[in-house]
Design a protein around this motif. Structure first.
Motif, short mmCIF file in Angstrom:
data_model
loop_
_atom_site.label_atom_id
_atom_site.label_comp_id
_atom_site.label_asym_id
_atom_site.label_seq_id
_atom_site.Cartn_x
_atom_site.Cartn_y
_atom_site.Cartn_z
N LYS A 53 77.29 19.97 -110.63
CA LYS A 53 78.09 20.45 -111.75
C LYS A 53 77.75 21.91 -111.97
N LEU A 54 78.60 22.59 -112.71
CA LEU A 54 78.28 23.94 -113.14
C LEU A 54 77.50 23.82 -114.45
N THR A 55 76.21 23.64 -114.33
CA THR A 55 75.33 23.57 -115.49
C THR A 55 74.07 24.36 -115.21
N LYS A 56 73.36 24.66 -116.26
CA LYS A 56 72.12 25.40 -116.18
C LYS A 56 71.09 24.65 -115.31
N LEU A 60 70.20 27.17 -112.01
CA LEU A 60 69.02 28.03 -112.07
C LEU A 60 67.90 27.69 -111.09
N PRO A 61 67.66 26.43 -110.73
CA PRO A 61 66.58 26.17 -109.77
C PRO A 61 66.76 26.85 -108.41
N PHE A 62 67.97 27.18 -108.05
CA PHE A 62 68.21 27.83 -106.75
C PHE A 62 68.00 29.34 -106.80
N LEU A 63 67.88 29.91 -108.00
CA LEU A 63 67.78 31.36 -108.14
C LEU A 63 66.35 31.79 -108.43
N PRO A 64 65.73 32.54 -107.50
CA PRO A 64 64.46 33.16 -107.86
C PRO A 64 64.75 34.18 -108.98
N GLN A 65 63.82 34.42 -109.84
CA GLN A 65 63.99 35.31 -111.00
C GLN A 65 65.05 34.75 -111.95
N SER A 66 65.13 33.44 -112.04
CA SER A 66 66.15 32.83 -112.90
C SER A 66 65.90 33.12 -114.37
N ASP A 67 64.66 33.43 -114.75
CA ASP A 67 64.38 33.72 -116.15
C ASP A 67 65.10 34.98 -116.61
N LYS A 68 65.24 35.98 -115.73
CA LYS A 68 65.97 37.20 -116.08
C LYS A 68 67.46 36.91 -116.25
N VAL A 69 67.99 36.10 -115.36
CA VAL A 69 69.41 35.74 -115.44
C VAL A 69 69.66 34.91 -116.69
N GLU A 70 68.75 34.00 -117.00
CA GLU A 70 68.91 33.16 -118.18
C GLU A 70 68.88 34.00 -119.46
N ASN A 71 67.96 34.94 -119.55
CA ASN A 71 67.89 35.82 -120.73
C ASN A 71 69.15 36.67 -120.86
N TRP A 72 69.63 37.20 -119.73
CA TRP A 72 70.85 38.03 -119.74
C TRP A 72 72.05 37.20 -120.17
N LYS A 74 72.01 34.59 -122.15
CA LYS A 74 71.90 34.34 -123.59
C LYS A 74 72.37 35.57 -124.37
N GLU A 75 71.94 36.75 -123.95
CA GLU A 75 72.31 37.98 -124.64
C GLU A 75 73.83 38.20 -124.64
N ASN A 76 74.48 37.78 -123.56
CA ASN A 76 75.92 38.00 -123.42
C ASN A 76 76.76 36.77 -123.78
N ASN A 77 76.12 35.74 -124.35
CA ASN A 77 76.81 34.51 -124.77
C ASN A 77 77.64 33.89 -123.65
N LEU A 78 77.05 33.77 -122.47
CA LEU A 78 77.75 33.18 -121.33
C LEU A 78 77.47 31.68 -121.26
N LYS A 79 78.46 30.94 -120.81
CA LYS A 79 78.35 29.49 -120.68
C LYS A 79 78.21 29.13 -119.20
N MET A 89 77.22 35.94 -113.97
CA MET A 89 75.77 35.77 -113.83
C MET A 89 75.32 36.06 -112.41
N LEU A 90 76.07 35.57 -111.44
CA LEU A 90 75.69 35.79 -110.05
C LEU A 90 75.86 37.25 -109.65
N ASP A 91 76.87 37.93 -110.18
CA ASP A 91 77.02 39.36 -109.94
C ASP A 91 75.83 40.12 -110.51
N TYR A 92 75.38 39.74 -111.70
CA TYR A 92 74.21 40.36 -112.31
C TYR A 92 72.97 40.08 -111.46
N TYR A 93 72.82 38.86 -110.98
CA TYR A 93 71.70 38.49 -110.11
C TYR A 93 71.71 39.34 -108.84
N ASN A 94 72.89 39.56 -108.27
CA ASN A 94 73.00 40.40 -107.07
C ASN A 94 72.60 41.84 -107.37
#
Length: 103
Positions: A53-56, A60-72, A74-79, A89-94
């Protein structure tokens, strides 16, 4: 598969179309229709993982540095369940993992 964004980490989408057969109100006729179901995959470092599913919890377990993506996120109110938000989120991760001067 449809590639939803570019970069080393990308979201892939496969649309599966299935035919449905239903009885009419008085069961005198059959009604046929189609339904689409999207299946999502995460491509990271040339490895593809299927997302249930498209869920947190699944993303997130597949993304190293997922804590930075998760914080970003939250700041941008993304679902996490919205395709457009996951792409952002993935563009930001890239961007986080891009090396300056390397193409």
């Amino acid at each position: 598969a449809e590639e939803m964004n570019e970069g080393p980490c990308g979201l892939l989408k496969v649309s599966v179309r299935t035919a449905l057969e239903q009885d009419s109100l008085f069961q005198t006729l059959k009604k046929y229709s189609f339904t689409d179901r999207p299946d999502y995959f995460l491509r990271i470092n040339n490895k593809v993982e299927k997302l249930k599913k498209l869920t947190k919890e699944y993303l997130l377990p597949f993304l190293p540095q997922s804590d930075k993506v998760e914080n970003w996120a939250k700041e941008n109110n993304l679902k996490y369940n919205k395709e457009a938000d996951v792409i952002r989120m993935l563009d930001y991760y890239n961007q986080l993992n891009s090396v300056p001067g390397k193409s």
